[in-house]
Design a protein around this motif. Structure first.
Motif, short mmCIF file in Angstrom:
data_model
loop_
_atom_site.label_atom_id
_atom_site.label_comp_id
_atom_site.label_asym_id
_atom_site.label_seq_id
_atom_site.Cartn_x
_atom_site.Cartn_y
_atom_site.Cartn_z
N LYS A 41 -19.41 3.73 -4.68
CA LYS A 41 -19.54 2.30 -4.90
C LYS A 41 -18.51 1.76 -5.91
O LYS A 41 -17.86 0.75 -5.65
N ASP A 42 -18.39 2.42 -7.04
CA ASP A 42 -17.57 1.88 -8.13
C ASP A 42 -16.10 2.29 -8.10
O ASP A 42 -15.25 1.59 -8.64
N VAL A 43 -15.79 3.43 -7.47
CA VAL A 43 -14.41 3.93 -7.48
C VAL A 43 -13.79 3.90 -6.08
O VAL A 43 -12.73 3.33 -5.87
N LEU A 44 -14.46 4.51 -5.12
CA LEU A 44 -13.87 4.63 -3.78
C LEU A 44 -13.84 3.29 -3.03
O LEU A 44 -12.83 2.95 -2.41
N HIS A 45 -14.93 2.54 -3.08
CA HIS A 45 -15.00 1.27 -2.34
C HIS A 45 -13.85 0.33 -2.70
O HIS A 45 -13.15 -0.16 -1.80
N PRO A 46 -13.60 0.05 -3.98
CA PRO A 46 -12.48 -0.85 -4.31
C PRO A 46 -11.12 -0.30 -3.84
O PRO A 46 -10.28 -1.06 -3.34
N ALA A 47 -10.91 1.00 -4.00
CA ALA A 47 -9.63 1.58 -3.57
C ALA A 47 -9.48 1.51 -2.05
O ALA A 47 -8.39 1.20 -1.54
N LEU A 48 -10.56 1.76 -1.33
CA LEU A 48 -10.50 1.71 0.13
C LEU A 48 -10.35 0.28 0.65
O LEU A 48 -9.74 0.06 1.70
N MET A 49 -10.88 -0.70 -0.07
CA MET A 49 -10.64 -2.11 0.29
C MET A 49 -9.15 -2.41 0.27
O MET A 49 -8.62 -3.08 1.17
N THR A 50 -8.48 -1.91 -0.74
CA THR A 50 -7.03 -2.12 -0.85
C THR A 50 -6.29 -1.38 0.26
O THR A 50 -5.41 -1.95 0.90
N ILE A 51 -6.66 -0.14 0.49
CA ILE A 51 -5.99 0.66 1.53
C ILE A 51 -6.13 0.00 2.90
O ILE A 51 -5.16 -0.10 3.66
N TRP A 52 -7.33 -0.49 3.23
CA TRP A 52 -7.58 -1.09 4.55
C TRP A 52 -7.33 -2.59 4.57
O TRP A 52 -7.44 -3.22 5.63
N ASN A 53 -7.00 -3.18 3.41
CA ASN A 53 -6.68 -4.60 3.32
C ASN A 53 -7.82 -5.46 3.87
O ASN A 53 -7.62 -6.30 4.76
N VAL A 54 -9.02 -5.21 3.35
CA VAL A 54 -10.20 -5.96 3.79
C VAL A 54 -10.96 -6.45 2.56
O VAL A 54 -10.87 -5.86 1.49
N PRO A 55 -11.75 -7.54 2.72
CA PRO A 55 -12.56 -8.01 1.60
C PRO A 55 -13.74 -7.08 1.35
O PRO A 55 -14.10 -6.25 2.18
N GLU A 56 -14.37 -7.27 0.20
CA GLU A 56 -15.45 -6.39 -0.24
C GLU A 56 -16.58 -6.28 0.79
O GLU A 56 -17.08 -5.19 1.07
N ASP A 57 -16.98 -7.41 1.37
CA ASP A 57 -18.12 -7.37 2.29
C ASP A 57 -17.77 -6.86 3.69
O ASP A 57 -18.64 -6.70 4.53
N ALA A 58 -16.50 -6.59 3.93
CA ALA A 58 -16.08 -6.09 5.25
C ALA A 58 -16.09 -4.57 5.33
O ALA A 58 -16.05 -4.02 6.42
N LEU A 59 -16.15 -3.90 4.20
CA LEU A 59 -16.07 -2.44 4.19
C LEU A 59 -17.42 -1.84 3.83
O LEU A 59 -18.08 -2.29 2.90
N LYS A 60 -17.82 -0.84 4.57
CA LYS A 60 -19.05 -0.10 4.27
C LYS A 60 -18.67 1.36 4.08
O LYS A 60 -18.01 1.95 4.93
N VAL A 61 -19.04 1.93 2.94
CA VAL A 61 -18.77 3.34 2.64
C VAL A 61 -20.12 4.06 2.55
O VAL A 61 -20.96 3.68 1.74
N LEU A 62 -20.29 5.06 3.39
CA LEU A 62 -21.51 5.87 3.38
C LEU A 62 -21.15 7.30 3.03
O LEU A 62 -20.22 7.87 3.61
N VAL A 63 -21.88 7.90 2.11
CA VAL A 63 -21.72 9.32 1.79
C VAL A 63 -22.92 10.03 2.40
O VAL A 63 -24.07 9.71 2.08
#
Length: 129
Positions: A41-63
């Motif tokens: 939530k706090d580390v991977l999600h923000p970095a992956l938003m940048t990598i995929w060039n999507v807004p916060e609510d567009a990306l879902k990260v499940l572990v």
């Protein structure tokens, strides 16, 4: 393992299509036999938003804890993303490489798989407000 990219349909059929109203992707599933040493939530999600060039609510990260899996990588990462004209093979390959580097910086080896889908063939039931 080398990243792989699969397209279910060619991109040519999207030239006059606007799917901007369907932005709830990518979905990123991280399979691991051990708890992650980094916050999704706090580390991977923000970095992956940048990598995929999507807004916060567009990306879902499940572990997803996995009891057993084949292969010698630490993490198996399955990504589903909507086909867009901007998501060329080169762009997706770069995103996969950047993801590999992100997880490597946290001490993980990865096997990354990306599947692009045509949103006109998908359904989604959003949460009730």
């Amino acid at each position: 393992h080398a990243p792989t990219l699969r397209l279910r349909r060619p991109l040519s059929h999207l030239s006059h299509t606007n799917y901007s109203h369907l932005n709830k992707m990518p979905l990123l599933k991280i399979f691991s036999q051990q708890p992650l040493r980094v916050s999704a939530k706090d580390v991977l999600h923000p970095a992956l938003m940048t990598i995929w060039n999507v807004p916060e609510d567009a990306l879902k990260v499940l572990v997803l804890p996995t009891h057993e899996m084949s292969g010698n990588e630490d993490l198996y990462i399955d990504v589903r993303a909507m086909v867009k004209l901007a998501r060329t093979k080169e762009v997706v390959d770069k995103a996969m490489s950047d993801m590999r580097d992100l997880f490597k910086s946290h001490g993980y080896t990865t096997n990354i798989r990306v599947e692009l889908y045509d949103s006109s063939l998908q359904s989604n039931l959003p949460k009730r407000k």
